[in-house]
Design an enzyme around this catalytic site. Sequence first.
Site, PDB file in Angstrom:
ATOM      1  N   ASN A 268     -14.679  38.196 -87.268  1.00 18.04           N
ATOM      2  CA  ASN A 268     -15.951  38.882 -87.554  1.00 18.04           C
ATOM      3  C   ASN A 268     -15.955  40.371 -87.199  1.00 18.04           C
ATOM      4  OD1 ASN A 268     -15.830  38.090 -84.891  1.00 18.04           O
ATOM      5  ND2 ASN A 268     -18.016  37.699 -84.711  1.00 18.04           N
TER       6      ASN A 268
ATOM      7  N   GLU B  90     -14.769  32.971 -74.884  1.00 15.77           N
ATOM      8  CA  GLU B  90     -16.001  33.566 -75.420  1.00 15.77           C
ATOM      9  C   GLU B  90     -16.318  32.775 -76.676  1.00 15.77           C
ATOM     10  OE1 GLU B  90     -17.669  36.120 -74.096  1.00 15.77           O
ATOM     11  OE2 GLU B  90     -16.230  36.995 -72.709  1.00 15.77           O
TER      12      GLU B  90
ATOM     13  N   CYS C  68     -21.572  36.561 -82.812  1.00 16.53           N
ATOM     14  CA  CYS C  68     -21.879  35.522 -81.825  1.00 16.53           C
ATOM     15  C   CYS C  68     -23.134  35.855 -81.029  1.00 16.53           C
ATOM     16  CB  CYS C  68     -20.688  35.361 -80.897  1.00 16.53           C
ATOM     17  SG  CYS C  68     -20.118  36.948 -80.293  1.00 16.53           S
TER      18      CYS C  68
ATOM     19  N   GLU D  41     -16.342  39.895 -70.544  1.00 14.47           N
ATOM     20  CA  GLU D  41     -15.480  40.925 -71.119  1.00 14.47           C
ATOM     21  C   GLU D  41     -16.280  42.197 -71.347  1.00 14.47           C
ATOM     22  OE1 GLU D  41     -13.834  38.555 -74.439  1.00 14.47           O
ATOM     23  OE2 GLU D  41     -11.922  38.683 -73.383  1.00 14.47           O
TER      24      GLU D  41
HETATM   25  P1  NAD Z   1     -12.257  29.491 -84.810  1.00 17.24           P
HETATM   26  O1  NAD Z   1     -12.384  28.927 -83.473  1.00 17.24           O
HETATM   27  O2  NAD Z   1     -11.986  28.588 -85.947  1.00 17.24           O
HETATM   28  O3  NAD Z   1     -11.122  30.602 -84.898  1.00 17.24           O
HETATM   29  C1  NAD Z   1     -10.980  31.631 -83.952  1.00 17.24           C
HETATM   30  C2  NAD Z   1      -9.510  31.888 -83.773  1.00 17.24           C
HETATM   31  O4  NAD Z   1      -8.926  30.719 -83.233  1.00 17.24           O
HETATM   32  C3  NAD Z   1      -8.743  32.229 -85.035  1.00 17.24           C
HETATM   33  O5  NAD Z   1      -7.756  33.190 -84.758  1.00 17.24           O
HETATM   34  C4  NAD Z   1      -8.080  30.903 -85.381  1.00 17.24           C
HETATM   35  O6  NAD Z   1      -6.901  31.035 -86.119  1.00 17.24           O
HETATM   36  C5  NAD Z   1      -7.776  30.377 -84.000  1.00 17.24           C
HETATM   37  N1  NAD Z   1      -7.575  28.928 -83.946  1.00 17.24           N
HETATM   38  C6  NAD Z   1      -8.059  27.973 -84.769  1.00 17.24           C
HETATM   39  N2  NAD Z   1      -7.594  26.760 -84.392  1.00 17.24           N
HETATM   40  C7  NAD Z   1      -6.811  26.956 -83.301  1.00 17.24           C
HETATM   41  C8  NAD Z   1      -6.066  26.105 -82.458  1.00 17.24           C
HETATM   42  N3  NAD Z   1      -6.025  24.792 -82.649  1.00 17.24           N
HETATM   43  N4  NAD Z   1      -5.387  26.669 -81.449  1.00 17.24           N
HETATM   44  C9  NAD Z   1      -5.419  27.982 -81.216  1.00 17.24           C
HETATM   45  N5  NAD Z   1      -6.103  28.846 -81.996  1.00 17.24           N
HETATM   46  C10 NAD Z   1      -6.803  28.343 -83.023  1.00 17.24           C
HETATM   47  O7  NAD Z   1     -13.584  30.285 -85.019  1.00 17.24           O
HETATM   48  P2  NAD Z   1     -14.033  31.051 -86.295  1.00 17.24           P
HETATM   49  O8  NAD Z   1     -14.849  30.131 -87.135  1.00 17.24           O
HETATM   50  O9  NAD Z   1     -12.905  31.765 -86.910  1.00 17.24           O
HETATM   51  O10 NAD Z   1     -14.955  32.161 -85.597  1.00 17.24           O
HETATM   52  C11 NAD Z   1     -16.310  32.056 -85.500  1.00 17.24           C
HETATM   53  C12 NAD Z   1     -16.718  31.593 -84.132  1.00 17.24           C
HETATM   54  O11 NAD Z   1     -16.333  32.527 -83.134  1.00 17.24           O
HETATM   55  C13 NAD Z   1     -18.199  31.469 -84.007  1.00 17.24           C
HETATM   56  O12 NAD Z   1     -18.544  30.235 -83.441  1.00 17.24           O
HETATM   57  C14 NAD Z   1     -18.595  32.616 -83.092  1.00 17.24           C
HETATM   58  O13 NAD Z   1     -19.731  32.450 -82.319  1.00 17.24           O
HETATM   59  C15 NAD Z   1     -17.417  32.787 -82.254  1.00 17.24           C
HETATM   60  N6  NAD Z   1     -17.364  34.153 -81.756  1.00 17.24           N
HETATM   61  C16 NAD Z   1     -17.654  34.361 -80.449  1.00 17.24           C
HETATM   62  C17 NAD Z   1     -17.640  35.631 -79.915  1.00 17.24           C
HETATM   63  C18 NAD Z   1     -17.940  35.873 -78.459  1.00 17.24           C
HETATM   64  O14 NAD Z   1     -17.701  36.972 -77.960  1.00 17.24           O
HETATM   65  N7  NAD Z   1     -18.449  34.930 -77.740  1.00 17.24           N
HETATM   66  C19 NAD Z   1     -17.299  36.700 -80.734  1.00 17.24           C
HETATM   67  C20 NAD Z   1     -17.016  36.463 -82.069  1.00 17.24           C
HETATM   68  C21 NAD Z   1     -17.046  35.167 -82.564  1.00 17.24           C
END
Ligand code: NAD
Length: 490
Positions: free
Chosen positions: A152, A249, A283, A461
């Site tokens: 994002n 996060e 998020c 962070e």
């Molecule tokens: P996601 O968890 O599917 O993916 C995030 C990352 O994790 C990607 O790089 C993905 O390739 C990796 N990933 C996926 N499966 C994995 C596994 N089994 N092992 C290790 N890595 C893996 O999330 P998304 O749908 O891409 O992102 C959106 C989510 O992220 C939302 O829920 C949002 O709230 C959250 N988010 C949180 C913050 C924060 O600061 N808290 C910031 C941005 C996004």
Amino acid sequence: MEHAKEYGNFINGEWVEAANRKTLQLLNPASGEALATIAASGPADADRAVRAADAALEGWSSSTARERQELLLEFANRLRTRANDFAMLETLNNGKPIVEAVHFDLPNAISQFELFAGAPFSLSGSTHDFPDAIGLVHREPIGVCVQIIPWNVPLVMMAAKIAPALAAGNTLVLKPAETVCLSILAFIDEVKDIIPKGVVNIVTGSGAEIGESLVSHPLVSKVSFTGSVPTGQKILQYASKNLIPQTLELGGKSAQIVCPSANVDAAVEGAVMSTVLNKGEICLAGSRILVHETLRDEFLEKLKKGLERIRIGDPTQMSTQLGALASKVQFDKVSHYLQVGVDEGAKLLTGGERASGSELDRGYYVQPTVFIDVQENMRIAQEEIFGPVTCVLTWKDEAEAVRISNATSFGLAGGIWTRDLFQAHRIARGMKTGTIWVNRYYNMKEGIPIGGYKQSGFGREFAYQVLDAYTQTKSVILNLSDCELGIYNH
Ligand code: NAD
């Protein structure tokens, strides 16, 4: 901006293709056009990257504060020098309006490097005096860090992860999201001449393919993850193999509480911003608006008007205020929730559909959407939608507002709109959430920690607090005499 059409992994200072030679395509979600191919890495690449980071650890962990500062400041300089180019790459791959990439993403990414450029000089241990001994607490880097980030706000996430890790003397392997990472790869190409070999390594590809190999690698000492709750749960499992510490996060479903004394126009602007900024794919989005019942009609009328004025369209145009969702997966997820809301009995104040017509039909556009008559236990009020979709609920007394704001499994952020100072403090104390903005949502200030309560994760962070997660202490107790205790002499 000219960018390479093909990227491999960046390991030990060079671009290398994935061992299996597989690739993935990065797409423009506003047009469907292919932007570049990236490495679809597997476990062998994860291993290679971790080994490179491990080999570089001894050198980088003994670098001087000035060397670390210079690297981070030069990262900031190079981002700033070509800020408009990097902003355009962020827009092309993510679908966010260029005006946001220029005024939000780039300044925030640059400021992370500048903030942590100061850290190496202030990282220190402590000394403790005793009558018969001196205690020395050294602060040391934690080791090889694996950092996994979502799609994002890629540049902001990259900077917020790598800046503190490097400032603290660690080496790292960063895995960006497989759908959106063009800006990161272009940035690494821009700074590759100044990164000491192996200190920063990038592997791309699906998390499901390489996540476990990275996190559970025996040479890795720390994982920092930003993403969804289900993936966060997996990260914890992988990290349990070698018992390494984690920073997580995760998601949010943050509430903005609008009180009777609020400046309604400002609160409405906050609600509009939080619905459309980055297409709601943030998020921290304040996607549950809790309005005092006496303000309901005025607030809804103004919110509807505000959102129906939003200019949806080609994100590369400076006049665009709402771009395309970042991928088909995200578009399908948000579209599903639009149906869930209707099925659950909520009513639409505005939006509720794909945004269509001429150029919009090529991209993943969704109208800014507000559900009203929402009950707090509905799925649309509980689950993170991560799109331009906001729910409005009403409340009668302050205790009820605080209770509803806390009635989710998340606790990442929140907003309070009031001119009553006492009320602002009371509500802020009651909200179980990591960051609260009073009278201006998304009021990002440098050095203020961001992170979650409850299932929004743990660790903070964007602030010096994170340096604790990237260092460990070693206690050395020096006795002030070398005489024996004599306790076993009789
Ligand atoms: P996601 O968890 O599917 O993916 C995030 C990352 O994790 C990607 O790089 C993905 O390739 C990796 N990933 C996926 N499966 C994995 C596994 N089994 N092992 C290790 N890595 C893996 O999330 P998304 O749908 O891409 O992102 C959106 C989510 O992220 C939302 O829920 C949002 O709230 C959250 N988010 C949180 C913050 C924060 O600061 N808290 C910031 C941005 C996004």
